[in-house]
Enzyme design. Structure first.
Site, PDB file in Angstrom:
ATOM      1  N   HIS A 214      -2.662  -3.624   1.363  1.00  0.00           N
ATOM      2  CA  HIS A 214      -3.302  -3.080   0.164  1.00  0.00           C
ATOM      3  C   HIS A 214      -3.223  -4.188  -0.880  1.00  0.00           C
ATOM      4  O   HIS A 214      -2.209  -4.335  -1.572  1.00  0.00           O
ATOM      5  CB  HIS A 214      -2.570  -1.833  -0.339  1.00  0.00           C
ATOM      6  CG  HIS A 214      -2.748  -0.635   0.539  1.00  0.00           C
ATOM      7  ND1 HIS A 214      -3.974  -0.057   0.773  1.00  0.00           N
ATOM      8  CD2 HIS A 214      -1.837   0.106   1.229  1.00  0.00           C
ATOM      9  CE1 HIS A 214      -3.824   0.988   1.567  1.00  0.00           C
ATOM     10  NE2 HIS A 214      -2.537   1.109   1.872  1.00  0.00           N
TER      11      HIS A 214
ATOM     12  N   GLU B  73      -8.340  -4.374  -7.810  1.00  0.00           N
ATOM     13  CA  GLU B  73      -9.353  -4.211  -6.772  1.00  0.00           C
ATOM     14  C   GLU B  73     -10.756  -4.299  -7.374  1.00  0.00           C
ATOM     15  O   GLU B  73     -11.669  -4.884  -6.771  1.00  0.00           O
ATOM     16  CB  GLU B  73      -9.170  -2.864  -6.060  1.00  0.00           C
ATOM     17  CG  GLU B  73     -10.094  -2.701  -4.859  1.00  0.00           C
ATOM     18  CD  GLU B  73      -9.873  -1.383  -4.136  1.00  0.00           C
ATOM     19  OE1 GLU B  73     -10.447  -1.219  -3.054  1.00  0.00           O
ATOM     20  OE2 GLU B  73      -9.139  -0.522  -4.667  1.00  0.00           O
TER      21      GLU B  73
ATOM     22  N   CYS C 285      -4.518  -4.544  -3.703  1.00  0.00           N
ATOM     23  CA  CYS C 285      -4.408  -4.136  -5.104  1.00  0.00           C
ATOM     24  C   CYS C 285      -2.957  -3.883  -5.507  1.00  0.00           C
ATOM     25  O   CYS C 285      -2.630  -3.894  -6.686  1.00  0.00           O
ATOM     26  CB  CYS C 285      -5.265  -2.910  -5.377  1.00  0.00           C
ATOM     27  SG  CYS C 285      -4.993  -1.547  -4.245  1.00  0.00           S
TER      28      CYS C 285
ATOM     29  N   GLU D 248     -13.234   8.998  -5.922  1.00  0.00           N
ATOM     30  CA  GLU D 248     -11.914   8.648  -5.394  1.00  0.00           C
ATOM     31  C   GLU D 248     -10.846   9.092  -6.379  1.00  0.00           C
ATOM     32  O   GLU D 248     -10.993   8.936  -7.588  1.00  0.00           O
ATOM     33  CB  GLU D 248     -11.799   7.141  -5.158  1.00  0.00           C
ATOM     34  CG  GLU D 248     -12.816   6.597  -4.167  1.00  0.00           C
ATOM     35  CD  GLU D 248     -12.674   5.102  -3.956  1.00  0.00           C
ATOM     36  OE1 GLU D 248     -11.590   4.561  -4.275  1.00  0.00           O
ATOM     37  OE2 GLU D 248     -13.639   4.468  -3.476  1.00  0.00           O
TER      38      GLU D 248
ATOM     39  N   ASP E 134      -9.459 -14.537  -7.853  1.00  0.00           N
ATOM     40  CA  ASP E 134      -9.757 -15.498  -6.789  1.00  0.00           C
ATOM     41  C   ASP E 134     -11.094 -16.168  -7.089  1.00  0.00           C
ATOM     42  O   ASP E 134     -12.112 -15.909  -6.454  1.00  0.00           O
ATOM     43  CB  ASP E 134      -9.802 -14.779  -5.432  1.00  0.00           C
ATOM     44  CG  ASP E 134      -9.991 -15.758  -4.286  1.00  0.00           C
ATOM     45  OD1 ASP E 134      -9.454 -16.871  -4.376  1.00  0.00           O
ATOM     46  OD2 ASP E 134     -10.679 -15.408  -3.318  1.00  0.00           O
TER      47      ASP E 134
ATOM     48  N   ARG F 263     -18.630   2.179  -5.846  1.00  0.00           N
ATOM     49  CA  ARG F 263     -18.377   1.016  -5.014  1.00  0.00           C
ATOM     50  C   ARG F 263     -19.678   0.346  -4.572  1.00  0.00           C
ATOM     51  O   ARG F 263     -19.768  -0.881  -4.530  1.00  0.00           O
ATOM     52  CB  ARG F 263     -17.555   1.400  -3.777  1.00  0.00           C
ATOM     53  CG  ARG F 263     -16.081   1.628  -4.060  1.00  0.00           C
ATOM     54  CD  ARG F 263     -15.309   1.889  -2.779  1.00  0.00           C
ATOM     55  NE  ARG F 263     -13.890   2.109  -3.062  1.00  0.00           N
ATOM     56  CZ  ARG F 263     -12.975   1.140  -3.125  1.00  0.00           C
ATOM     57  NH1 ARG F 263     -13.342  -0.106  -2.904  1.00  0.00           N
ATOM     58  NH2 ARG F 263     -11.722   1.429  -3.384  1.00  0.00           N
TER      59      ARG F 263
END
Length: 826
Positions: free
Chosen positions: A792, A524, A794, A513, A581, A480
Site C-alpha cells: 500500500h 495516492e 499510500c 470509496e 515521484d 479515479r
C-alpha cells in the site's frame, strides 16, 4: 655602503622633495623650497628619492631648524642607544617600524618592548586606522631595490654623506590599480601579512594581541553604535581589515573572549561597510575566504559545544553564536562573489493584482505573519547578488552549514522570531546558509502548519458570521477514472474564487470509496495525478531515455490550465509535506526560484545539444565553412515534423562564425530553455506560486534544496530504514522472516534497492532527513504461499507473507519489485 647609511640618504632626498631645505632662496631644482619646483605626492616623491640616491644627486644643506628636526627623527627610530625609550613616540605601525623594533629586541634579547608597542597600538582605534597604510611609503622596498642594484654593480661606489644615520620609513610604493572604488581600502595587505608572519612565531605576541582586542572592542562597539564613526571616516574599516589578517584568530586564546567581542563589534558596521569587506575578501581569493569561513565556524562550534541550551536558554540568545553567524555571512557572500555568478538572467515574478480591501489577517493584526513576498537581506541588496544567482561558489555551500548549531536550534522558537520578532530577536533563518535542509524543512513545516490552522480559524469565523457550515479543509472529491478533469476543475475554481483555501490542509476523497484521509489518500492522489500527467501519450512533457528526465513539450496541444495544475500539485506537495515521484532537470527548479535557463543548464536537461554547442565553442577550424550553421534552427513538433525558428531576424541569412558563435550558443540555449516553453512554464510557475507565494520557501532554500523537498534524496540509507520500520500482524524485529528480509534487502544492489523503495512507497527517493524519516510498516499477510508480496504505497506498507525459506523470500520479493508497474501490485 651599509644599510643605515642608505636609509638615511634616501630619507634626506625624500624630505628635500616633500618639505624642502627651508631656504626660501634655494636654487636646487630638486628641492621643494625652490620656487620653480612642482610639488609631488608622497609615493612619487619616494620613487624620485630612490632615483636621486642612485645618481648621487645634489643635496641641500637644511637650515638649523630642519636639521634639528631631521636629526630628531633619525634618533627616534634607529639610534640603538636612544631606542631604550621603548619607542613611546610610535603612534602607528608600518612594516619598517615593526622590523626596526624587532631588530632592537633581537639585539637586546628581550621582546618586552615589542609586546608593549603591539599592545598599545592594537588597543587604540586611531592607531590601527593609520597602521600599515598602502599610501604611506615603505623604506624597505626602496632598500631592497638599492641592494639589488649594488649587488648587480659591485664596482659602483656611492659617496657617503657626512651626516650618515637612519630615519623612519619613506620609500616608493606603487599605486594600486583598483577598478572598483568599493575596494579602495588603504591597507598594505602584503606588508601586513609579512608582519604577522614575523610576529606570530614569537612567544607572548598572541597574549598581547588578545588583551589588546579585549580592550579595543568595547570602544569599537560604542563608536559604531552611537557615533557613526564609519559615516564620518570610512577608513575606520581599516581596523577590521588589519585585525582579521591575524591567522591565529581561530586558536583557543582568541575564541573565549577576544574574537566573540570583536565579531559583535564588526556586526555594528553599517551595511555599506560590510559590503566593502565582502568585496575585498572576494578579491583576495580562496585561501583567505576559507580562512575567514573556518575562523567563524570555529567560533560558533566552540561556543555551542561549550554551553548547554534548552527551551529557556536558547542558542538564539547567545551573542557569541549570533555574532559569529552574522560574520560568517560575509564569508558566504564573498564565496559567491568570487565564484561563477549570473546576475542577469532573471525570470519575471508573476504578481497578483493588489487589492485595496483589508484582509481578515490585517483586521486581526496578523499581517506580519502573512506578508507577501520574500524577505530581502540588506547585505544581499547592497551587493546586488543573491544566493540563487550563484552558479558555482568558490567554497561549496555545504561547508557553511554548522551541524553543531543545527543540533541545538529550537526551530519552533526560531520560527516565531523569524516571522514576528525579527526586529528584536535573532533568527537563524535570516542566515539560511548555516542551516541544513532538515532544519530548514522544520521551519517550513511550522510555517505551513500555522498557516493551515489560521485558515481553519478564519473559516470558522466566516461561518459564524454568515451562518454557514464551516469547511476548515481543502477538500477534493475526485473519480479515479477522471482524476485529472475533476482535480483541474476543482482546483481552478478554488484558485479563482478563494485562493487562500489552497493554504488549508488537504483532504482527498475518492468517489464511491470509504476511508478517512490521514495522509495516505492524499499521497495516492498525488501519485495518480502525476502518473497520468507525465504519461508520454498525453504529450504535456517529453521524456529523455538517456537522462530519465522530463521536459516541457513546446508543441503540446494541452491548454495552460493543465500546466497550472502541475504547478499546483508541486506546491501542494511541499505544503502538505508529501514526496512526489517527479523527474525534472535542475533548471526547472532554478526557473521556479527566479532564474532563466542558460547554456550551462543544458548539460543535464539536453546533454546531446550541450555537447554539440560545446564542440562548436571549442572548434579551432573555420567555423563558417566547416559547420555551415546559420541563426536559423529547427526542432521537432509533437508529430515529428521539423519547425524552423530564426534566433535573429532573417536568421537564415546570418552565418555562424568564430566571432559570433558565443552569441549563437547563448541565443540557442535561451530559445530551448526559455522562449520555446514560455507559455507552458509560465502557467506551471503560476500554479506553483499560488500555493507558495507567501511561504519563506524562496528565501530559505536553494534550487537543489527545493528539488529535495519535492522529490526527496537519492542517498539511500537502508540501515536507518531498518531501525525505524514498524511491524504489524504478528511480526516483530526478532521474527526470523524479518531478519531474513533485511539480510536480503542489504544484499541488493543499488538499482534493486530503488525498485524496492518504488514498489513500497511510490518513489525511489528518501524524504528530507533520509530513510529514517520514512516510517515504513511491514505487516504479515498470511502463512507460506506462492503469492507475491504486495504494498500500500499510500501508507508505505509492505504486506509480506511468512515464506518458508530465505531463498523463497528473495525470489518472490525480486519478482514483485521487478514486474510491478506504477505504484504497486495491489
Amino acid at each position: 655602503m651599509n644599510r643605515a647609511t642608505a636609509k638615511h640618504l634616501i630619507e634626506r632626498y625624500f624630505r628635500q622633495l616633500t618639505e624642502g631645505c627651508g631656504n626660501d632662496d634655494c636654487t636646487n631644482e630638486i628641492c621643494a623650497s625652490c620656487p620653480d619646483f612642482r610639488s609631488l605626492d608622497s609615493n612619487t616623491a619616494a620613487a624620485k628619492a630612490l632615483d636621486l640616491f642612485k645618481v648621487n644627486a645634489k643635496l641641500c644643506n637644511p637650515n638649523p631648524a630642519k636639521k634639528k628636526q631631521d636629526s630628531d627623527l633619525v634618533n627616534k627610530m634607529t639610534d640603538v642607544g636612544n631606542a631604550k625609550e621603548n619607542f613611546s613616540d610610535v603612534n602607528h605601525l608600518t612594516e619598517t617600524t615593526v622590523c626596526t623594533i624587532l631588530s632592537f629586541c633581537e639585539e637586546e634579547g628581550d621582546y618586552s618592548t615589542l609586546i608593549h608597542v603591539l599592545g598599545r597600538i592594537f588597543s587604540n582605534a586611531e592607531a590601527l586606522i593609520k597602521s600599515f597604510r598602502s599610501d604611506e611609503p615603505d623604506i624597505s622596498k626602496a632598500l631592497d631595490s638599492v641592494e639589488a642594484t649594488d649587488n648587480d654593480n659591485p664596482e659602483k661606489k656611492t659617496p657617503i654623506s657626512e651626516e650618515a644615520g637612519a630615519s623612519s620609513s619613506a620609500a616608493a610604493f606603487p599605486d594600486e590599480d583598483v577598478s572598483d572604488p568599493s575596494l579602495e581600502v588603504l591597507v598594505d595587505i602584503s606588508a601586513l601579512r609579512r608582519v604577522y608572519d614575523k610576529l606570530l612565531s614569537l612567544d607572548r605576541v598572541d597574549a598581547a594581541l588578545v588583551n589588546a582586542l579585549i580592550y579595543l572592542t568595547p570602544n569599537l562597539e560604542l563608536d559604531l553604535e552611537y557615533l557613526d564613526v564609519y559615516g564620518t571616516n570610512p577608513e575606520y574599516l581599516n581596523i577590521f581589515v588589519v585585525v582579521l589578517e591575524n591567522t591565529n584568530l581561530h586558536s583557543p586564546e582568541y575564541l573565549e573572549v577576544a574574537l566573540p567581542q570583536f565579531c559583535k563589534a564588526m556586526c555594528k558596521l553599517p551595511v555599506a561597510a560590510l559590503a566593502r569587506l565582502v568585496k575585498l575578501w572576494a578579491s583576495y581569493g580562496l585561501t583567505h575566504i576559507r580562512r575567514m569561513m573556518e575562523t567563524f565556524q570555529q567560533l560558533i562550534t566552540f561556543t555551542v559545544v561549550s554551553n548547554d541550551y534548552d527551551g529557556e536558554n536558547l542558542v538564539n540568545d547567545d551573542e557569541s553564536v549570533v555574532a559569529g553567524t552574522q560574520c560568517l555571512k560575509l564569508a558566504y557572500y564573498a564565496s559567491i562573489l568570487a565564484g561563477d555568478v549570473d546576475v542577469e538572467h532573471n525570470e519575471e515574478d508573476i504578481e497578483d493584482p493588489e487589492s485595496d480591501e483589508l484582509t481578515l489577517h490585517e483586521l486581526l493584526g496578523e499581517e506580519r505573519l502573512y506578508k507577501k513576498g520574500p524577505r530581502v537581506d540588506p547585505l544581499q541588496k547592497e551587493l546586488g547578488v543573491r544566493s540563487v544567482d550563484c552558479i558555482k561558489p568558490l567554497i561549496p555551500h555545504e561547508e557553511f552549514v554548522n551541524e553543531s548549531l543545527n543540533d541545538v536550534v529550537e526551530m519552533d522558537k526560531d520560527f516565531t522570531f523569524f516571522k514576528v520578532n525579527a526586529e528584536t530577536k535573532f533568527s537563524f533563518q535570516s542566515c539560511p546558509f548555516i542551516l541544513n535542509v532538515i532544519t530548514k524543512n522544520q521551519g517550513l513545516y511550522y510555517d505551513n502548519r500555522i498557516r493551515m490552522y489560521s485558515e481553519r480559524r478564519l473559516t470558522a469565523l466566516y461561518s459564524m458570521v454568515q451562518g454557514q457550515q464551516p469547511n476548515p479543509y481543502l477538500k477534493l472529491k475526485v473519480r479515479r477514472d477522471h482524476i485529472i478533469d475533476d482535480a483541474l476543475v476543482r482546483l481552478e475554481m478554488i484558485s479563482m474564487e478563494n485562493p487562500s483555501d489552497l493554504k488549508k490542509q488537504l483532504f482527498v476523497e475518492f468517489e464511491g470509496e470509504q476511508g478517512v484521509d490521514e495522509g495516505g489518500v492524499s499521497k495516492e492522489f498525488f501519485q495518480l495525478v502525476l502518473e497520468e500527467i507525465f504519461n508520454p501519450d498525453i504529450g504535456m512533457f517529453s521524456y529523455d531515455d538517456d537522462t530519465k528526465l522530463f521536459w516541457f513539450n513546446s508543441s503540446s496541444l494541452e491548454n495552460e490550465a493543465q500546466y497550472t495544475l502541475v504547478g499546483l500539485v508541486l506546491g501542494l506537495a511541499i505544503y502538505n509535506n508529501c514526496i512526489l515521484d517527479v523527474h525534472f532537470p535542475m533548471v526547472v527548479y532554478r526557473k521556479l526560484m527566479g532564474k532563466k535557463g542558460i547554456y550551462l543548464d543544458l548539460s543535464d536537461s539536453h546533454p546531446a545539444l550541450f555537447q554539440s554547442l560545446k564542440e562548436l565553442q571549442e572548434y579551432g577550424g573555420d567555423v563558417e565553412k566547416d559547420m555551415m550553421l546559420t541563426f536559423q534552427i529547427s526542432h521537432m513538433d509533437l508529430f515529428g515534423s521539423p519547425i524552423l525558428y530564426d534566433l535573429k531576424e532573417d536568421g537564415e541569412e546570418i552565418p555562424v562564425t568564430k566571432e559570433n558563435r558565443q552569441e549563437f550558443v547563448e541565443m540557442y540555449s535561451d530559445y530551448i530553455l526559455n522562449k520555446s516553453v514560455e507559455r507552458q512554464f509560465r502557467a506551471f510557475k503560476k500554479g506553483f506560486q499560488i500555493v507558495t507565494n507567501e511561504s519563506p520557501l524562496k528565501y530559505l532554500f536553494r534550487p537543489e534544496e527545493v528539488e529535495l523537498l519535492i522529490c526527496g534524496s537519492r542517498k539511500l540509507d537502508f540501515e536507518a530504514l531498518e531501525k525505524t520500520t514498524e511491524y504489524d500482524g504478528g511480526y516483530s524485529k526478532d521474527s526470523q522472516i524479518i531478519k531474513d528480509f533485511w539480510e536480503t534487502i542489504h544484499s541488493f544492489g543499488e538499482e534493486q534497492k530503488r525498485l524496492f523503495l518504488q514498489f513500497t512507497t511510490g518513489t525511489d527517493r528518501a524524504p528530507v532527513g533520509g530513510l529514517g524519516k520514512l516510517k515504513m510498516i511491514i505487516a504479515k499477510n498470511g502463512s507460506d504461499t506462492d503469492r507475491l508480496p504486495t504494498s500500500h504505497t499510500c501508507f508505505n506498507a509492505l504486506l509480506l507473507p511468512e515464506y518458508c525459506s530465505k531463498e523463497k523470500l528473495k525470489e518472490r520479493l525480486l519478482k514483485a519489485i521487478t514486474y510491478a508497474k506504477g505504484f504497486g501490485m495491489l
